[in-house]
Scaffold this motif. Sequence first.
Motif, short mmCIF file in Angstrom:
data_model
loop_
_atom_site.label_atom_id
_atom_site.label_comp_id
_atom_site.label_asym_id
_atom_site.label_seq_id
_atom_site.Cartn_x
_atom_site.Cartn_y
_atom_site.Cartn_z
N GLU A 114 8.68 -8.27 7.29
CA GLU A 114 9.19 -6.71 7.78
C GLU A 114 8.35 -6.17 7.13
OE1 GLU A 114 12.99 -8.83 6.34
OE2 GLU A 114 10.51 -8.97 5.97
N LEU A 115 7.54 -6.14 5.98
CA LEU A 115 6.98 -5.07 5.30
C LEU A 115 5.49 -4.49 6.10
CD1 LEU A 115 6.25 -3.01 3.11
CD2 LEU A 115 5.31 -5.11 1.48
N THR A 116 4.63 -5.87 6.32
CA THR A 116 3.97 -5.95 7.22
C THR A 116 3.77 -5.29 8.50
OG1 THR A 116 2.89 -7.99 6.42
CG2 THR A 116 1.80 -7.70 8.37
N TYR A 117 5.31 -4.90 9.53
CA TYR A 117 5.19 -4.26 10.67
C TYR A 117 5.49 -3.25 9.87
CZ TYR A 117 8.12 -2.48 13.74
OH TYR A 117 8.70 -1.80 15.41
N ALA A 199 -6.03 -2.20 4.00
CA ALA A 199 -5.99 -3.24 3.16
C ALA A 199 -4.79 -4.18 2.84
CB ALA A 199 -6.83 -2.95 2.42
N LYS A 200 -4.17 -3.23 2.32
CA LYS A 200 -2.34 -4.21 2.07
C LYS A 200 -1.91 -4.98 3.44
CE LYS A 200 1.03 -5.39 -0.51
NZ LYS A 200 0.96 -6.05 -1.76
N HIS A 201 -1.54 -4.53 4.96
CA HIS A 201 -1.60 -4.93 6.21
C HIS A 201 -2.37 -6.42 6.04
CE1 HIS A 201 -0.04 -4.98 10.49
NE2 HIS A 201 -1.39 -5.47 10.20
N LEU A 202 -3.49 -5.63 5.48
CA LEU A 202 -4.75 -7.03 5.70
C LEU A 202 -4.46 -8.18 4.95
CD1 LEU A 202 -6.67 -8.61 7.60
CD2 LEU A 202 -8.44 -7.61 5.61
N TRP A 203 -3.82 -7.70 3.79
CA TRP A 203 -3.55 -9.15 2.70
C TRP A 203 -2.61 -8.98 3.07
CZ3 TRP A 203 0.08 -9.62 -1.22
CH2 TRP A 203 -0.23 -10.39 -1.70
N LEU A 204 -0.80 -9.00 3.88
CA LEU A 204 0.05 -9.51 3.40
C LEU A 204 -0.02 -10.15 5.20
CD1 LEU A 204 2.48 -6.20 3.22
CD2 LEU A 204 2.40 -8.53 1.63
N SER A 205 -1.12 -9.46 6.59
CA SER A 205 -1.10 -10.84 7.58
C SER A 205 -1.90 -12.42 7.34
CB SER A 205 -1.54 -10.14 8.21
OG SER A 205 -1.55 -8.63 9.21
N ARG A 206 -2.72 -12.30 6.17
CA ARG A 206 -3.23 -13.25 5.85
C ARG A 206 -2.28 -14.61 5.25
NH1 ARG A 206 -7.92 -14.65 8.72
NH2 ARG A 206 -9.33 -12.91 8.54
N LYS A 207 -1.42 -13.63 4.51
CA LYS A 207 -0.53 -14.09 3.23
C LYS A 207 0.84 -14.59 4.65
CE LYS A 207 3.11 -12.97 -0.24
NZ LYS A 207 2.44 -14.88 -1.09
N HIS A 208 0.86 -14.57 5.95
CA HIS A 208 2.80 -15.10 6.02
C HIS A 208 2.03 -15.45 7.42
CE1 HIS A 208 5.30 -13.11 3.03
NE2 HIS A 208 4.33 -11.37 4.20
#
Length: 583
Positions: A114-117, A199-208
């Motif tokens: 959700e947060l990534t989106y 940067a935060k979006h990329l980090w979360l995308s990598r994470k999930h």
Amino acid sequence: MKLGDWLDERTGYRAITRKFVEATVPGGARFAYAWGAALGIVLLLEAVTGVLLMTVYSPSATTAWASVAYLQQAVPAGWIVRGLHQFGAQAAIVLAVIHVGYAIVRGAYRKPRELTYWLALALVGLVVVTALTGNPLRWDQRGFWGLRVETGIIGTVPVVGGVLQQLLLGGGTPGHMTLSRLYTLHTVVLPFLLGAIAAKHLWLSRKHGPALATPADAVKSDRYFPTQAARDVIVAVVVLGVIGALTYLRHGAPLDAPADPTSDYPARPEWYFLALYEMRKPFPGKLELIATVVIPGLVVGYLVLLPLLDKKADRGVMKRLPLLVPVGLFGVAAGVLTFASMRTDAADAEFGKAVAKAEAQGAKALKLAQEGVPPEGALAMLRNHPETRRVALFEQHCASCHRMGDLGPPKGKDTAPDLTGFGTKAWAKRVMEEPDHDMMFGKTAFKGEMPSMTKPPADPEAAKAFTAMNPADLDAIADFLAVQAQGKKGEGLPGEKLVGQRCTSCHRFDGKTDDEDSLAPELRGWASVPWILAQIEDPGSGKTYPKGAMDPKLEGHMPAFKEKLSEKDQALLARFVQEQAGK
């Protein structure tokens, strides 16, 4: 110790590189995943070209346009940098929308993404806002009037709209303060927010990881390098190729004439706001809020609430279709409205003329800028240069009544003789043949004052005594008058003798006439620069028309400009009319 070992000991770059190379892509590599990477590359391109632009740009209402023109025309490869930056910004908007659209189709907004989106949605908004704050910085007509339209839309938002408008503009109309604020937003505030959110979006995308379409996708995966990396590079190269091609074909980004708040520029927002611009048309007055606030608010609200409306992680695309249909309708509606706006403008002849006029003015401004922009700024350069000032003088003081070529009111709306061809043989012949035609004196207080030389009068008794002028004599007089318009005396021409014989019963010729009460003009020097200058200065001076031509009873007669225009402007306008009308 080797250099690589030395660096790794201090930075740990090998572990970072290994983590990047050995990363996996659950579900397998896909070209669809490359849109986000392409967006990142384009944002990097925007950062690099933006820094280069900052080395030349000067954010002031008197210097902004000149600095951009200098970059475009004088700095080596400056037009390339401008073009890459402008078309890169537009590409970033398209890529951000595609990236979010694909995430919605894949269901990449559901738990735990959700947060990534939401960050992706914020990224789209920030990319658009960054582009909007950058467009006016060039301080040309398109950027200036686009800003007026866009901030006008912002101003309709209840409660906060007026405050936001004032914060952006720094006053009632765009000026120095506007550029300072937009420049700060565009080069400092928004890039910082974009970088942090990206940067935060990329980090979360990598994470999930990517959202998987089916449970079967979970059992397969590819290494990011080289399978997905290759796809990312291919898409990025294609996107950069399109940006580069547009830059080459348009020779950089377009630059209109300097911003002029007093002009009648055909204002339109940028293409990505045309849908909103078109949607306002069916909602006049206070109803405009429906188009500018209510409908966009519902669309954004629906997109934000999607993760809360669709929480089941095991539902495929078909099962989520009822939730996806509204999103598809939003996209179709935006496309239809954008196309409708472009089509309406393309079919509007008057709009087309206004655009062509604006483009010609822009080309003229760029040409003048090569000679140097004065300290007063580019607008003063354009207004005060004889080549452009004379057109402005005609538009301001003559074009409300007279037409001359493309200048003046629309056909049928003029109230004075059409000056197109004034001073030519054709114009002289027509006024002798049809003096009361609407393009001659038919709409003036002098209608009926001059008889036709070739057509009998309407009165039957007068018609019996009428004799049409011989065509050869008509041509000779017209030839003589055309020579007068060129500033020559035409002594010895057949038409000179005929004027003395056939025209002085009404007209003055060398100041002499058989009828002192006649309102007919002086024919010696007719339509020449001195004649036109005397007419502009005072139509009732006797040098062109007699004093009686200024009788208040003759409503709508031409006013005197000797108190309204300087001698220099009068001379500039007279020569312009003589030169332009003859074309």
